[in-house]
Write an enzyme that holds these catalytic residues in place. Structure first.
Site, PDB file in Angstrom:
ATOM      1  N   THR A  65       5.372 -13.926   4.347  1.00 53.82           N
ATOM      2  CA  THR A  65       6.434 -14.538   5.162  1.00 53.82           C
ATOM      3  C   THR A  65       6.144 -16.008   5.413  1.00 53.82           C
ATOM      4  OG1 THR A  65       6.822 -12.407   6.250  1.00 53.82           O
ATOM      5  CG2 THR A  65       7.715 -14.367   7.319  1.00 53.82           C
ATOM      6  N   ASP A 109      12.406  -9.392   3.358  1.00 53.44           N
ATOM      7  CA  ASP A 109      11.169  -8.633   3.475  1.00 53.44           C
ATOM      8  C   ASP A 109      11.416  -7.194   3.026  1.00 53.44           C
ATOM      9  OD1 ASP A 109       8.534  -8.244   4.016  1.00 53.44           O
ATOM     10  OD2 ASP A 109       8.736  -8.196   6.195  1.00 53.44           O
ATOM     11  N   THR A 158       5.237  -4.939  -0.405  1.00 52.90           N
ATOM     12  CA  THR A 158       3.889  -4.366  -0.474  1.00 52.90           C
ATOM     13  C   THR A 158       3.785  -3.402  -1.650  1.00 52.90           C
ATOM     14  OG1 THR A 158       4.558  -2.627   1.074  1.00 52.90           O
ATOM     15  CG2 THR A 158       3.519  -4.580   2.012  1.00 52.90           C
TER      16      THR A 158
END
Length: 336
Positions: A65, A109, A158
């Site tokens: 981020t 995200d 991730t």
């Protein structure tokens, strides 16, 4: 640069935002990725062109981020923040994209959690800055094409493997963020102490770094918890003694393991005699979700050599048996 978020932030989130580096110079670690991103941004500025779409992947808390914020700041653009789960339908995507300004940065995200339907609408938006919406159903359906302002999509994930091939191929560059060294973590903590107006001994910061699981976010969270203990005890300086007391109360041991980490290890070593054991069985035995084990516990336990993956499942290493004080007599021979 203005920042728009799709969800409300807590006080802890605001504090994390305060600790986030505001310049490339204050961003510690990730040197190769940082330099490559800076070159991409600088080249785009010289061409007076839009920065290519970027994808960052890696474990939580490593700076994905922060990279997005710095890119937006470097080009002087607005940044709008959303996440994969927040974009449920094509209409949600359309609302976000049509409200962007020319040259904006859209940070998404958990981009691996976008639905395949939303992805299909995103492809022309990324390639041609157009959005093709289907209005109506059946024979009366028609396609409406909307022109979008040029924007840069920065995705973070991730789970790189969970992103479909067509979506990955539309990013101009893909970068992986690695775990930090303890020395880099100490630099992060020194900066955080300065921002939080906290005094700490150098040895104390070294102890926090060693318990940070090689992750800046965890290091900052530990620093804030230790600061709480220091303030309650009316101490103006964070010392080794205060940290030891804080970690004892927080149940964080010398390896940085929490009670949840130890419960996972105990299940693997005691219940399953070191394994091998499948992830579903391990999740059921520990009452944890598979995703939590895969994303939170396993990467660190593997990095410090306490567990290993085999084709048959997870196994405990000799070091794990020694850590728990259990005899490794029946440990699989492949680990010796």
């Amino acid at each position: 640069m203005s920042i728009a978020k799709t969800q409300n932030t807590s006080n802890e989130d605001v504090l994390d935002l305060t600790l986030r580096p505001k310049t490339w110079g204050s961003f510690v670690g990730q040197d190769k990725t940082k330099n490559n991103v800076k070159i991409i941004v600088e080249a785009a500025k010289k061409r007076k062109d839009q920065v290519e779409h970027l994808l960052f992947y890696g474990n939580p808390g490593l700076g994905k981020t922060t990279m997005a914020y710095l890119v937006a700041q470097e080009i002087g653009a607005d940044i709008k923040i959303t996440s994969g789960p927040a974009i449920e339908r094509a209409g949600d995507l359309a609302a976000i994209l049509t409200n962007l300004e020319e040259g904006s940065v859209l940070f998404c995200d958990e981009i691996h959690r976008l639905s395949r339907t939303v992805e299909e609408y995103l492809y022309p938006a990324m390639e041609d800055f157009k959005l093709n919406l289907i209005l109506g159903k059946g024979p009366m359906a028609r396609v409406m094409e909307l022109n979008l302002p040029k924007f840069t999509l920065i995705g973070a994930t991730t789970k790189l493997a969970s992103i479909s091939g067509p979506l990955r191929s539309r990013f101009g560059a893909i970068f992986g963020l690695n775990f930090y060294s303890n020395e880099d973590i100490e630099q992060v903590l020194v900066r955080s102490c300065r921002i939080l107006n906290v005094l700490a001994e150098k040895d104390a910061l070294k102890i926090i770094a060693e318990h940070s699981r090689f992750t800046p976010r965890i290091a900052n969270h530990l620093l804030k918890r230790v600061r709480d203990f220091s303030q309650v005890k009316n101490e103006n300086l964070i010392t080794k003694e205060i940290i030891e007391d804080a970690f004892l109360n927080l149940e964080i041991d010398r390896l940085g393991l929490t009670q949840s980490d130890r419960r996972l290890l105990e299940a693997l070593v005691v219940k399953f005699n070191g394994g091998p054991v499948g992830i579903q069985t391990l999740a059921a035995a520990t009452a944890e979700e598979e995703a939590t084990i895969l994303d939170i516990y396993e990467p660190y336990l593997m990095r410090i050599g306490l567990i290993a993956r085999t084709p048959q499942g997870r196994v405990a290493t000799k070091m794990a048996f020694e850590y728990l004080g259990v005899s490794p007599a029946n440990l699989p021979k492949i680990l010796f």
